[in-house]
Design a protein around this motif. Structure first.
Motif, mmCIF file in Angstrom:
data_model
loop_
_atom_site.group_PDB
_atom_site.id
_atom_site.type_symbol
_atom_site.label_atom_id
_atom_site.label_comp_id
_atom_site.label_asym_id
_atom_site.label_seq_id
_atom_site.Cartn_x
_atom_site.Cartn_y
_atom_site.Cartn_z
ATOM 1 N N GLY A 151 0.810 -1.211 0.000
ATOM 2 C CA GLY A 151 0.000 0.000 0.000
ATOM 3 C C GLY A 151 0.841 1.257 0.000
ATOM 4 N N GLN A 152 1.910 1.251 0.788
ATOM 5 C CA GLN A 152 2.790 2.416 0.848
ATOM 6 C C GLN A 152 3.437 2.690 -0.514
ATOM 7 N N LEU A 153 3.956 1.653 -1.138
ATOM 8 C CA LEU A 153 4.583 1.818 -2.455
ATOM 9 C C LEU A 153 3.559 2.222 -3.511
ATOM 10 N N ALA A 154 2.336 1.706 -3.373
ATOM 11 C CA ALA A 154 1.271 2.103 -4.297
ATOM 12 C C ALA A 154 1.054 3.611 -4.238
ATOM 13 N N GLU A 155 1.068 4.158 -3.029
ATOM 14 C CA GLU A 155 0.845 5.596 -2.864
ATOM 15 C C GLU A 155 2.038 6.404 -3.372
ATOM 16 N N HIS A 156 3.234 5.861 -3.205
ATOM 17 C CA HIS A 156 4.431 6.539 -3.704
ATOM 18 C C HIS A 156 4.407 6.645 -5.227
ATOM 19 N N THR A 157 4.035 5.544 -5.899
ATOM 20 C CA THR A 157 4.243 5.449 -7.338
ATOM 21 C C THR A 157 3.060 5.922 -8.170
ATOM 22 N N PHE A 158 1.846 5.897 -7.621
ATOM 23 C CA PHE A 158 0.693 6.285 -8.440
ATOM 24 C C PHE A 158 0.137 7.659 -8.043
ATOM 25 N N PRO A 159 -0.439 7.852 -6.857
ATOM 26 C CA PRO A 159 -0.801 9.231 -6.495
ATOM 27 C C PRO A 159 0.425 10.129 -6.335
ATOM 28 N N GLY A 160 1.579 9.533 -6.045
ATOM 29 C CA GLY A 160 2.802 10.312 -5.961
ATOM 30 C C GLY A 160 3.050 10.970 -4.619
ATOM 31 N N VAL A 161 2.476 10.418 -3.553
ATOM 32 C CA VAL A 161 2.692 10.946 -2.207
ATOM 33 C C VAL A 161 3.738 10.085 -1.504
ATOM 34 N N LYS A 162 4.844 10.695 -1.105
ATOM 35 C CA LYS A 162 5.943 9.942 -0.484
ATOM 36 C C LYS A 162 5.658 9.739 1.012
ATOM 37 N N CYS A 163 4.575 9.049 1.290
ATOM 38 C CA CYS A 163 4.134 8.847 2.675
ATOM 39 C C CYS A 163 5.018 7.837 3.391
ATOM 40 N N GLY A 164 4.954 7.860 4.720
ATOM 41 C CA GLY A 164 5.583 6.823 5.513
ATOM 42 C C GLY A 164 4.681 5.597 5.562
ATOM 43 N N ILE A 165 4.973 4.692 6.473
ATOM 44 C CA ILE A 165 4.260 3.415 6.553
ATOM 45 C C ILE A 165 3.086 3.447 7.519
ATOM 46 N N MET A 166 2.937 4.521 8.312
ATOM 47 C CA MET A 166 1.987 4.504 9.428
ATOM 48 C C MET A 166 0.549 4.220 9.004
ATOM 49 N N ASP A 167 0.060 4.915 7.985
ATOM 50 C CA ASP A 167 -1.350 4.797 7.637
ATOM 51 C C ASP A 167 -1.705 3.372 7.233
ATOM 52 N N GLN A 168 -0.882 2.802 6.362
ATOM 53 C CA GLN A 168 -1.147 1.438 5.902
ATOM 54 C C GLN A 168 -0.973 0.432 7.037
ATOM 55 N N PHE A 169 0.020 0.668 7.881
ATOM 56 C CA PHE A 169 0.231 -0.213 9.037
ATOM 57 C C PHE A 169 -0.985 -0.211 9.953
ATOM 58 N N ALA A 170 -1.466 0.965 10.311
ATOM 59 C CA ALA A 170 -2.588 1.068 11.239
ATOM 60 C C ALA A 170 -3.844 0.437 10.652
ATOM 61 N N ASN A 171 -4.064 0.648 9.359
ATOM 62 C CA ASN A 171 -5.228 0.067 8.692
ATOM 63 C C ASN A 171 -5.246 -1.454 8.799
ATOM 64 N N LEU A 172 -4.075 -2.069 8.727
ATOM 65 C CA LEU A 172 -4.006 -3.535 8.659
ATOM 66 C C LEU A 172 -3.759 -4.208 9.999
#
Length: 388
Positions: A151-172
């Protein structure tokens, strides 16, 4: 929402779906620390995205978004960024393919009640829900941390947001009535019971300012932190991120850093220290002290990291005047979204009325208020349970 998703799925695709529930998240403290390999303290909440989904024996992925009535499709053979909300689905599928996994075509209906742009990470919920669904339908046998990384890499490469891992981690990884201390460097995590769930509610007040991380200065902040690490590595050769430094060490070399870079580094190192202190207060049931750290976090986000806005500052300052509030701060990437407030359960209605009245008088709009609870992470729901 589940009934609506099933009904619309049958109408659109004429078969029985699998149902997946994928939550939004809050973060009690530890903001903009995750991409600096620091500490965060998130939890999954009862606001969620719902997927109704099934394989379709083709090379095409079809999605229908109930929240805006839009349909979108893409081919598994040629996935490229573009197309608004479908980008998040494309990104997940692409990253699964990059892992050598054979993704098959699917049909899905997506609905949910996570307010878009309010800082509860609806994007990670969309990514996590599709991850869980495809992992189940195609038996990929991915662990939850693996899915978080997808999920993190998906956000980096498609929407283009260089987010950390927190959001995807918490979701799962969410668990009911428990918050999670995540070390974003080692990815080790510890659960802490949220002992105050009966006496206090987690109340989110929406600034009504829609934020878009991709178009904000989110990526700029990340670059400024990396610049600080590069400069400070001259004095601390072994550091790989701001996680390796204390706020005192940053202060020591203040004159070596550009002023804005110094502010960013100072905030991140102080915030990491606040998260560790906050966990100690949680263990000792010291809510007052925990709340004071939340206020200090907001001050740093506003003044040093400069990711707040007048509406968020107004809400945080207003909450500080209320005796029923143990702590408050802006939450999420910033530039809009919500404040998170710990409010005495018996006074939630009083708090809500006051905040809405004052905000309307000042900004001419009534803010939305969400009373949330800490719930489980993204999961497949049994179809028999979902249909019932």
């Amino acid at each position: 929402m589940i009934s609506q998703a099933i009904e619309q799925f049958k109408k659109q695709f004429h078969k029985e779906p699998l149902i997946v529930s994928s939550p939004g998240r809050i973060n009690l403290i530890g903001e903009h620390t995750d991409y600096n390999e620091g500490f965060v303290l998130p939890a999954a909440i009862d606001k969620k995205i719902i997927y109704a989904i099934a394989l379709n024996d083709t090379d095409t992925c079809n999605a229908y978004a109930l929240f805006n009535g839009e349909k979108a499709s893409f081919s598994l053979k040629d996935i490229k960024p573009g197309g608004g909300w479908i980008n998040y689905l494309k990104g997940v599928v692409y990253q699964l393919q990059q892992r050598g996994l054979e993704v098959k075509g699917f049909d899905c209906v997506i609905t949910g009640d996570i307010p878009i742009g309010a800082g509860m990470s609806s994007s990670a919920a969309v990514e996590g829900g599709l991850n869980v669904a495809l992992n189940h339908l195609l038996d990929f046998k991915l662990g939850r941390m693996d899915m978080a990384k997808v999920g993190q890499l998906a956000e980096h490469t498609f929407p283009g947001v260089k987010c950390g891992i927190m959001d995807q981690f918490a979701n799962l990884h969410g668990q009911k009535d428990r918050v999670m201390l995540l070390d974003c460097r080692s990815l080790e995590f510890t659960y802490f019971p949220f002992e105050f769930s009966k006496e206090y509610k987690i109340v989110l007040v929406n600034s009504m300012v829609h934020h878009s991380l991709a178009s904000s200065e989110y990526n700029v902040r990340r670059a400024q932190c990396e610049e600080g690490v590069k400069i400070l590595r001259e004095f601390f050769p072994d550091i790989s991120s701001l996680r390796n430094l204390t706020s005192a060490q940053v202060e020591q070399y203040k004159d070596k850093l550009p002023p804005k870079v110094y502010d960013r580094c100072r905030y991140v190192t102080q915030e990491n220290e606040r998260v560790e202190k906050a966990c100690a207060h949680l263990q000792r049931n010291e809510l007052k002290e925990f709340g004071e750290l939340m206020y200090a976090s907001h001050e740093g986000l506003s003044k040093l990291y400069e990711v707040s806005c007048p509406e968020l500052d107004f809400l945080a300052d207003l909450a500080k005047t209320r005796s029923e509030v143990a702590g408050a701060r802006m939450m999420g990437g910033g530039f809009g979204g919500c404040t998170i407030n710990l409010v005495q359960t018996e006074r939630v209605e009083e708090f809500t009325a006051f905040m809405q009245e004052q905000f309307q008088q000042h900004f001419g709009i009534i803010p939305e208020v969400y009373v949330t609870s800490i719930q489980e992470g993204a999961n497949v729901l049994q179809p028999t349970v979902a249909i019932a």
